[in-house]
Design a protein around this motif. Structure first.
Motif, PDB file in Angstrom:
ATOM      1  N   ASN A  73      -9.623  88.423 104.740  1.00  0.00           N
ATOM      2  CA  ASN A  73      -9.922  89.394 105.803  1.00  0.00           C
ATOM      3  C   ASN A  73      -8.983  90.591 105.796  1.00  0.00           C
ATOM      4  OD1 ASN A  73     -12.085  87.877 106.856  1.00  0.00           O
ATOM      5  ND2 ASN A  73     -10.636  86.545 107.890  1.00  0.00           N
ATOM      6  N   PHE A  74      -7.831  90.448 105.162  1.00  0.00           N
ATOM      7  CA  PHE A  74      -6.862  91.531 105.107  1.00  0.00           C
ATOM      8  C   PHE A  74      -6.916  92.284 103.775  1.00  0.00           C
ATOM      9  CE2 PHE A  74      -5.082  88.846 108.391  1.00  0.00           C
ATOM     10  CZ  PHE A  74      -4.663  89.782 109.337  1.00  0.00           C
ATOM     11  N   SER A  75      -7.881  91.988 102.935  1.00  0.00           N
ATOM     12  CA  SER A  75      -7.900  92.578 101.596  1.00  0.00           C
ATOM     13  C   SER A  75      -7.994  94.101 101.614  1.00  0.00           C
ATOM     14  CB  SER A  75      -9.031  91.983 100.752  1.00  0.00           C
ATOM     15  OG  SER A  75     -10.283  92.248 101.329  1.00  0.00           O
ATOM     16  N   GLU A  76      -8.645  94.657 102.612  1.00  0.00           N
ATOM     17  CA  GLU A  76      -8.764  96.110 102.709  1.00  0.00           C
ATOM     18  C   GLU A  76      -7.452  96.769 103.145  1.00  0.00           C
ATOM     19  OE1 GLU A  76     -11.423  97.962 101.833  1.00  0.00           O
ATOM     20  OE2 GLU A  76     -12.343  96.098 101.151  1.00  0.00           O
ATOM     21  N   ASP A  77      -6.575  95.996 103.774  1.00  0.00           N
ATOM     22  CA  ASP A  77      -5.321  96.545 104.289  1.00  0.00           C
ATOM     23  C   ASP A  77      -4.174  96.455 103.300  1.00  0.00           C
ATOM     24  OD1 ASP A  77      -6.637  97.003 106.675  1.00  0.00           O
ATOM     25  OD2 ASP A  77      -6.051  95.062 107.505  1.00  0.00           O
ATOM     26  N   ARG A  78      -4.366  95.769 102.204  1.00  0.00           N
ATOM     27  CA  ARG A  78      -3.284  95.595 101.237  1.00  0.00           C
ATOM     28  C   ARG A  78      -2.975  96.903 100.527  1.00  0.00           C
ATOM     29  NH1 ARG A  78      -6.356  90.612  99.055  1.00  0.00           N
ATOM     30  NH2 ARG A  78      -5.886  89.139 100.691  1.00  0.00           N
ATOM     31  N   ASP A  79      -1.698  97.077 100.241  1.00  0.00           N
ATOM     32  CA  ASP A  79      -1.289  98.232  99.463  1.00  0.00           C
ATOM     33  C   ASP A  79      -0.180  97.800  98.495  1.00  0.00           C
ATOM     34  OD1 ASP A  79       1.056  98.046 100.958  1.00  0.00           O
ATOM     35  OD2 ASP A  79       0.659  99.836 102.128  1.00  0.00           O
ATOM     36  N   ILE A  80       0.486  98.747  97.915  1.00  0.00           N
ATOM     37  CA  ILE A  80       1.494  98.453  96.908  1.00  0.00           C
ATOM     38  C   ILE A  80       2.686  97.672  97.484  1.00  0.00           C
ATOM     39  CG2 ILE A  80       2.735 100.630  97.208  1.00  0.00           C
ATOM     40  CD1 ILE A  80       2.962 100.679  94.106  1.00  0.00           C
ATOM     41  N   ASN A  81       2.876  97.735  98.773  1.00  0.00           N
ATOM     42  CA  ASN A  81       4.018  97.072  99.405  1.00  0.00           C
ATOM     43  C   ASN A  81       3.735  95.669  99.910  1.00  0.00           C
ATOM     44  OD1 ASN A  81       5.856  99.279  99.138  1.00  0.00           O
ATOM     45  ND2 ASN A  81       4.664 100.312 100.727  1.00  0.00           N
ATOM     46  N   THR A  82       2.504  95.242  99.918  1.00  0.00           N
ATOM     47  CA  THR A  82       2.142  93.949 100.509  1.00  0.00           C
ATOM     48  C   THR A  82       2.841  92.786  99.803  1.00  0.00           C
ATOM     49  OG1 THR A  82      -0.008  94.863 101.117  1.00  0.00           O
ATOM     50  CG2 THR A  82       0.218  92.483 101.208  1.00  0.00           C
ATOM     51  N   LEU A  83       2.775  92.757  98.483  1.00  0.00           N
ATOM     52  CA  LEU A  83       3.431  91.674  97.741  1.00  0.00           C
ATOM     53  C   LEU A  83       4.938  91.757  97.903  1.00  0.00           C
ATOM     54  CD1 LEU A  83       3.474  89.300  95.768  1.00  0.00           C
ATOM     55  CD2 LEU A  83       3.384  90.974  93.896  1.00  0.00           C
ATOM     56  N   PHE A  84       5.494  92.939  97.805  1.00  0.00           N
ATOM     57  CA  PHE A  84       6.941  93.100  97.923  1.00  0.00           C
ATOM     58  C   PHE A  84       7.436  92.676  99.304  1.00  0.00           C
ATOM     59  CE2 PHE A  84      10.854  95.717  98.301  1.00  0.00           C
ATOM     60  CZ  PHE A  84      11.561  95.101  97.277  1.00  0.00           C
ATOM     61  N   THR A  85       6.709  93.012 100.332  1.00  0.00           N
ATOM     62  CA  THR A  85       7.072  92.601 101.689  1.00  0.00           C
ATOM     63  C   THR A  85       7.064  91.088 101.806  1.00  0.00           C
ATOM     64  OG1 THR A  85       6.183  94.632 102.621  1.00  0.00           O
ATOM     65  CG2 THR A  85       6.423  92.769 104.131  1.00  0.00           C
ATOM     66  N   TYR A  86       6.027  90.456 101.264  1.00  0.00           N
ATOM     67  CA  TYR A  86       5.967  88.992 101.293  1.00  0.00           C
ATOM     68  C   TYR A  86       7.173  88.381 100.576  1.00  0.00           C
ATOM     69  CZ  TYR A  86       4.851  84.282  99.905  1.00  0.00           C
ATOM     70  OH  TYR A  86       4.939  82.932  99.671  1.00  0.00           O
ATOM     71  N   LEU A  87       7.486  88.882  99.384  1.00  0.00           N
ATOM     72  CA  LEU A  87       8.600  88.329  98.601  1.00  0.00           C
ATOM     73  C   LEU A  87       9.931  88.540  99.318  1.00  0.00           C
ATOM     74  CD1 LEU A  87       7.456  89.441  95.047  1.00  0.00           C
ATOM     75  CD2 LEU A  87       7.384  87.126  96.005  1.00  0.00           C
ATOM     76  N   ASN A  88      10.116  89.680  99.939  1.00  0.00           N
ATOM     77  CA  ASN A  88      11.349  89.918 100.714  1.00  0.00           C
ATOM     78  C   ASN A  88      11.442  88.981 101.909  1.00  0.00           C
ATOM     79  OD1 ASN A  88      12.725  91.860  99.262  1.00  0.00           O
ATOM     80  ND2 ASN A  88      11.605  93.537 100.213  1.00  0.00           N
ATOM     81  N   ASN A  89      10.329  88.778 102.594  1.00  0.00           N
ATOM     82  CA  ASN A  89      10.340  87.862 103.741  1.00  0.00           C
ATOM     83  C   ASN A  89      10.590  86.425 103.303  1.00  0.00           C
ATOM     84  OD1 ASN A  89       9.985  89.790 105.732  1.00  0.00           O
ATOM     85  ND2 ASN A  89       7.770  89.706 105.591  1.00  0.00           N
ATOM     86  N   LEU A  90      10.056  86.044 102.167  1.00  0.00           N
ATOM     87  CA  LEU A  90      10.323  84.701 101.633  1.00  0.00           C
ATOM     88  C   LEU A  90      11.807  84.543 101.326  1.00  0.00           C
ATOM     89  CD1 LEU A  90       9.415  81.947 100.522  1.00  0.00           C
ATOM     90  CD2 LEU A  90       8.953  83.104  98.349  1.00  0.00           C
ATOM     91  N   HIS A  91      12.385  85.539 100.692  1.00  0.00           N
ATOM     92  CA  HIS A  91      13.811  85.508 100.355  1.00  0.00           C
ATOM     93  C   HIS A  91      14.666  85.412 101.619  1.00  0.00           C
ATOM     94  CE1 HIS A  91      17.081  86.280  97.526  1.00  0.00           C
ATOM     95  NE2 HIS A  91      17.597  87.057  98.450  1.00  0.00           N
ATOM     96  N   SER A  92      14.337  86.200 102.611  1.00  0.00           N
ATOM     97  CA  SER A  92      15.039  86.176 103.894  1.00  0.00           C
ATOM     98  C   SER A  92      14.904  84.823 104.588  1.00  0.00           C
ATOM     99  CB  SER A  92      14.434  87.227 104.806  1.00  0.00           C
ATOM    100  OG  SER A  92      15.348  88.146 105.210  1.00  0.00           O
TER     101      SER A  92
END
Length: 71
Positions: free
Chosen positions: A21-40
């Motif tokens: 449902n969020f596929s239209e909202d994804r951009d270049i930062n979506t994966l990076f944000t997820y990885l940063n939040n996982l690291h945090s």
């Protein structure tokens, strides 16, 4: 009650990354944000609850991807 917003941020970014449902909202930062939040989240789990997820192979792989993008 103490709030653990780092958990909320992690699951929010996971949903944005994986939910169709969020596929239209994804951009270049979506994966990076997820990885940063996982690291945090991993850091905070270790500090607050002595729960170490950094030794899990899947986490190690995702951390390598994050570090590649980060550095």
């Amino acid at each position: 009650m103490e709030k653990f917003t780092f958990i909320d941020r992690y699951f929010h970014s996971q949903r944005e990354l994986l939910d169709y449902n969020f596929s239209e909202d994804r951009d270049i930062n979506t994966l990076f944000t997820y990885l940063n939040n996982l690291h945090s989240t991993a850091d905070k789990l270790k500090d607050r609850f002595d729960c170490n997820i950094k030794d899990i192979p899947e986490f190690k792989l995702l951390r390598m991807i994050r570090n590649y993008f980060h550095h």
